[in-house]
Design a protein around this motif. Structure first.
Motif, mmCIF file in Angstrom:
data_model
loop_
_atom_site.group_PDB
_atom_site.id
_atom_site.type_symbol
_atom_site.label_atom_id
_atom_site.label_comp_id
_atom_site.label_asym_id
_atom_site.label_seq_id
_atom_site.Cartn_x
_atom_site.Cartn_y
_atom_site.Cartn_z
ATOM 1 N N VAL A 17 0.833 -1.199 0.000
ATOM 2 C CA VAL A 17 0.000 0.000 0.000
ATOM 3 C C VAL A 17 0.871 1.254 0.000
ATOM 4 C CG1 VAL A 17 -1.774 1.307 1.232
ATOM 5 C CG2 VAL A 17 -1.920 -1.196 1.120
ATOM 6 N N PHE A 18 1.911 1.278 0.854
ATOM 7 C CA PHE A 18 2.740 2.480 0.978
ATOM 8 C C PHE A 18 4.172 2.315 0.484
ATOM 9 C CE2 PHE A 18 -0.519 3.289 4.330
ATOM 10 C CZ PHE A 18 -1.093 4.384 3.702
ATOM 11 N N ASP A 19 4.643 1.088 0.338
ATOM 12 C CA ASP A 19 6.010 0.833 -0.115
ATOM 13 C C ASP A 19 6.991 1.764 0.606
ATOM 14 O OD1 ASP A 19 8.226 -0.107 -1.408
ATOM 15 O OD2 ASP A 19 7.618 0.505 -3.424
ATOM 16 N N VAL A 20 7.081 1.579 1.913
ATOM 17 C CA VAL A 20 7.841 2.517 2.732
ATOM 18 C C VAL A 20 9.321 2.563 2.347
ATOM 19 C CG1 VAL A 20 6.246 2.392 4.687
ATOM 20 C CG2 VAL A 20 8.195 0.805 4.579
ATOM 21 N N GLN A 21 9.891 1.444 1.935
ATOM 22 C CA GLN A 21 11.310 1.452 1.577
ATOM 23 C C GLN A 21 11.580 2.346 0.366
ATOM 24 O OE1 GLN A 21 13.042 0.702 4.301
ATOM 25 N NE2 GLN A 21 14.562 -0.286 3.005
ATOM 26 N N LYS A 22 10.640 2.405 -0.550
ATOM 27 C CA LYS A 22 10.781 3.327 -1.681
ATOM 28 C C LYS A 22 10.709 4.768 -1.197
ATOM 29 C CE LYS A 22 8.837 4.510 -6.195
ATOM 30 N NZ LYS A 22 7.773 4.213 -7.194
ATOM 31 N N GLU A 23 9.808 5.026 -0.251
ATOM 32 C CA GLU A 23 9.688 6.374 0.316
ATOM 33 C C GLU A 23 10.958 6.772 1.058
ATOM 34 O OE1 GLU A 23 7.216 8.562 0.022
ATOM 35 O OE2 GLU A 23 5.953 7.250 -1.188
ATOM 36 N N PHE A 24 11.686 5.763 1.567
ATOM 37 C CA PHE A 24 12.868 6.039 2.383
ATOM 38 C C PHE A 24 14.169 6.125 1.571
ATOM 39 C CE2 PHE A 24 10.626 3.709 6.109
ATOM 40 C CZ PHE A 24 9.857 4.839 6.343
ATOM 41 N N GLY A 363 3.183 6.950 10.787
ATOM 42 C CA GLY A 363 4.536 6.540 11.164
ATOM 43 C C GLY A 363 5.540 6.859 10.074
ATOM 44 N N MET A 364 5.148 6.648 8.831
ATOM 45 C CA MET A 364 6.032 6.944 7.697
ATOM 46 C C MET A 364 6.327 8.441 7.612
ATOM 47 S SD MET A 364 5.444 5.904 3.701
ATOM 48 C CE MET A 364 4.068 7.040 3.434
ATOM 49 N N GLN A 365 5.328 9.265 7.883
ATOM 50 C CA GLN A 365 5.544 10.713 7.874
ATOM 51 C C GLN A 365 6.506 11.124 8.985
ATOM 52 O OE1 GLN A 365 4.341 12.515 5.266
ATOM 53 N NE2 GLN A 365 3.590 10.506 4.616
ATOM 54 N N ILE A 366 6.405 10.483 10.147
ATOM 55 C CA ILE A 366 7.346 10.743 11.239
ATOM 56 C C ILE A 366 8.761 10.370 10.807
ATOM 57 C CG2 ILE A 366 8.040 10.012 13.553
ATOM 58 C CD1 ILE A 366 5.053 9.727 14.221
ATOM 59 N N ASP A 367 8.898 9.224 10.148
ATOM 60 C CA ASP A 367 10.209 8.796 9.653
ATOM 61 C C ASP A 367 10.802 9.826 8.690
ATOM 62 O OD1 ASP A 367 10.269 6.336 11.033
ATOM 63 O OD2 ASP A 367 9.047 5.382 9.493
ATOM 64 N N LEU A 368 9.988 10.311 7.758
ATOM 65 C CA LEU A 368 10.477 11.284 6.774
ATOM 66 C C LEU A 368 10.830 12.602 7.449
ATOM 67 C CD1 LEU A 368 7.911 10.588 3.903
ATOM 68 C CD2 LEU A 368 10.335 9.955 3.931
ATOM 69 N N LYS A 373 16.881 13.969 4.400
ATOM 70 C CA LYS A 373 17.858 15.037 4.177
ATOM 71 C C LYS A 373 17.307 16.106 3.233
ATOM 72 C CE LYS A 373 20.919 12.850 6.625
ATOM 73 N NZ LYS A 373 21.228 13.304 8.003
ATOM 74 N N ASP A 374 16.155 15.829 2.637
ATOM 75 C CA ASP A 374 15.515 16.775 1.725
ATOM 76 C C ASP A 374 14.649 17.731 2.548
ATOM 77 O OD1 ASP A 374 13.491 17.951 -0.025
ATOM 78 O OD2 ASP A 374 14.214 16.571 -1.561
ATOM 79 N N ALA A 375 15.003 19.003 2.549
ATOM 80 C CA ALA A 375 14.316 19.978 3.400
ATOM 81 C C ALA A 375 12.826 20.073 3.065
ATOM 82 C CB ALA A 375 14.976 21.347 3.255
ATOM 83 N N ALA A 376 12.485 20.000 1.782
ATOM 84 C CA ALA A 376 11.083 20.120 1.386
ATOM 85 C C ALA A 376 10.269 18.912 1.861
ATOM 86 C CB ALA A 376 10.979 20.264 -0.132
ATOM 87 N N ILE A 377 10.836 17.711 1.686
ATOM 88 C CA ILE A 377 10.157 16.492 2.147
ATOM 89 C C ILE A 377 10.007 16.523 3.662
ATOM 90 C CG2 ILE A 377 10.411 13.994 2.415
ATOM 91 C CD1 ILE A 377 11.731 13.941 -0.341
#
Length: 585
Positions: A17-24, A363-368, A373-377
């Motif tokens: 659903v979220f593919d967190v590793q891709k987001e990370f 939780g994924m948003q907390i991780d990001l 390292k991307d200021a906008a993200i």
């Protein structure tokens, strides 16, 4: 009855659903992790929850905690289970690797927490408070304090507590009276009484590290005059070992409706030695690091209890023979064939699965926010966390309690007696709507601070993401559901703009609809999360797809229509209600 952790569904949300590793991608801390590791963590977490914690749940509730003198003893089996918990590395799963934590993503940790809360809520509150204390200390503590305390806290050798509430001061922390007098050696003498302190005293850990809000002598009045202090139960020697007892004691424990195996303490600080965390008079800002993590944790308490209640009710419904089938009219049918029972079970499952998904997303948003390292993200994720935290805390715990109530109803008289466990789930769930900021306060926070004060920027970004999913769904077999979600989103979007305008001239009266507004937003987000799951469901088995589709269609047909009622109620206005004389209320 048994509890079975929904590991397959959790892995599906995390990966498909979220593919967190891709987001990370680009986050160095997570690059050595993969879904095989995440699945292994979930499997081991499930074993611990099912085989160690769940069997202790009812007995722990029956026995409760014991207070004698200054000591508190937890129920039989808790100390041994806690030792296993620590040996398994569970306390530091999301902790800072620099101080012995494993540094795994919060998006994985939320799923582990759900399992722990489902299997034994009282037990889970002890490590939950410790994790929150670790987060605050890691974010705001000095290098010396972190070196002295964090590693033992993240291993679970020492635990943590959060000391905010006082007898005269609940949600209004600005009027707290606990004092902090500076000492010549740079420490502070903390004096005062705190109440409702979860895990304030117990026999699980070798030391308890209290994070305490107090006032310095020169502090300005109100919330801007509060500082945060670390106050250990036992002093820590220069070599890191535990020394003499500090002058902080448990005066009594509360005798509660639920979470009876969790020690809820009155804590007396008698010129106890404390250490300043962060800057003077900036204690609330520091403590909110802990409070926001705790709000998500308590939200997961709602999800865990929602799921175990569903599982218990479903197992009972399959086994209980009663009456005629609603489908075929035959005698001797299991009650799962009764229309009203099916309604309750589908309601329970359809809301639990979107809460689980939102927990992972948050939780994924907390991780990001914490690691990108991307200021906008990083900035966008931070706004998303701020927006969604009050929604998760309130909606998860409200629907969690509702699921427990449905579960009792499915079991009938057996749900009301202690034997089957549902009445304990309901009692344990009820507090989650109150502590860490009542759900009414969460709704005010959402409407006033997170929407109006932000000029709607964060919620507009959230709605834009929902529209992207709607566009994806319109081109396939879920076009009808996508159109329905689009219509409900448009109503809530328009309502949001109206409330923002109303807040400029009549904010106090507008707050009367805050709870309904939070729920309207939450049910729309729930529809979005069902669309996300349906669009990702091609990786599932045919039976799993069918179960997802049935739950989603039930949600759209019977739960999301609540949005219309909330919108109508809010539009009717609360000005007249707000202006009534108190005697008429």
């Amino acid at each position: 009855m048994t509890y079975k952790a929904p590991v397959e569904d959790m892995a599906f949300i995390l990966k498909d659903v979220f593919d967190v590793q891709k987001e990370f991608e680009g986050i160095e801390q997570f690059q050595d992790f993969d879904y095989e590791l995440y699945s292994a963590v979930l499997e081991e977490g499930a074993k611990f929850a099912e085989n160690v914690l769940y069997p202790l749940n009812r007995d722990g509730d029956e026995e409760g905690c014991h207070h004698e003198g200054n000591e508190v003893t937890t129920p039989k089996g808790f100390k041994e289970a806690y030792a296993q918990f620590c040996e398994g590395g569970w306390q530091g799963i999301n902790g800072d690797p620099e101080f012995g934590g494993q540094g795994l993503p919060k998006s994985l940790h939320v799923l582990v927490e759900e399992m722990l809360y489902a299997s034994n809520t009282s037990f889970t509150l002890y490590p939950s408070l410790t994790a929150g204390a670790c987060a605050a200390l890691a974010a705001h503590g000095s290098v010396e304090l972190k070196k002295t305390y964090l590693e033992n806290m993240q291993s679970g050798v020492w635990s943590g507590s959060m000391c905010l509430t006082e007898p005269h001061s609940g949600s209004d922390l600005g009027i707290l009276k606990t004092k902090a007098e500076p000492a010549e050696d740079g420490t502070f003498k903390i004096s005062g009484t705190k109440i409702f302190i979860t895990g304030g005293e117990h026999d699980l850990a070798d030391n308890i590290i209290h994070l305490v809000l107090a006032r310095l002598p020169d502090a300005p009045a109100g919330p801007r005059g509060i500082s945060l202090f670390l106050v250990p139960k036992f002093h820590v020697k220069n070599d890191g070992s535990v020394g003499d007892r500090n002058t902080v004691f448990c005066g009594s424990i509360e005798h509660k409706m639920g979470i009876k195996a969790s020690s809820t303490c009155v804590m007396n600080f008698e010129e106890a030695t404390g250490y300043l965390i962060g800057e003077p008079h900036r204690g609330l800002a520091c403590m909110f690091t802990m409070m926001n993590k705790e709000r998500l944790s308590i939200a997961l308490q709602g999800v865990g209890l929602a799921d175990v209640s569903y599982q218990t009710a479903r197992q009972y419904a399959e086994e209980r023979i009663q009456g005629r089938s609603s489908r075929e009219g035959k005698k001797g049918a299991s009650i799962i064939e009764h229309a009203d029972v099916r309604r309750m079970l589908l309601s329970m499952r359809s809301v639990t699965e979107i809460c689980r998904a939102l927990g992972v997303y948050l939780g994924m948003q907390i991780d990001l926010n914490e690691h990108s390292k991307d200021a906008a993200i990083k900035a966008k994720a931070g706004k998303r966390v701020a927006l969604l935290t009050p929604i998760a805390k309130a909606f998860f715990t409200d629907t969690g309690f509702e699921n427990c109530n449905h579960g009792i109803q499915v079991l009938g008289g057996h749900g009301y007696v202690r034997e089957w466990g549902l009445e304990q789930f309901a009692r344990d769930a009820r507090i989650a709507q109150i502590y860490e900021g009542t759900n009414g306060i969460q709704a005010q926070d959402l409407m006033i601070r997170k929407v109006c004060a932000d000029n709607g920027e964060a919620i507009d970004e959230m709605f834009a993401e929902i529209r992207e999913t709607i566009a994806q769904g319109k081109s396939g077999e879920y076009a009808q559901l996508s159109s329905e979600l689009e219509q409900e989103l448009a109503k809530v979007d328009a309502l949001t703009k109206e409330l923002m305008e109303q807040n400029k001239t009549d904010g106090a009266a507008a707050q009367g609809g805050a709870v309904e507004y939070l729920n309207a937003v939450a049910y729309v987000i729930g529809g979005w999360l069902w669309m996300k799951q349906l669009l990702a469901s091609e990786v599932l088995t045919q039976e799993q797809v069918a179960r997802k589709r049935v739950a989603a269609e039930f949600y759209f047909a019977h739960l999301m229509p609540k949005v219309d009622a909330y919108v109508r109620s809010i539009k009717n206005g609360y000005k007249a209600t707000f202006e009534l004389e108190d005697a008429l209320i």
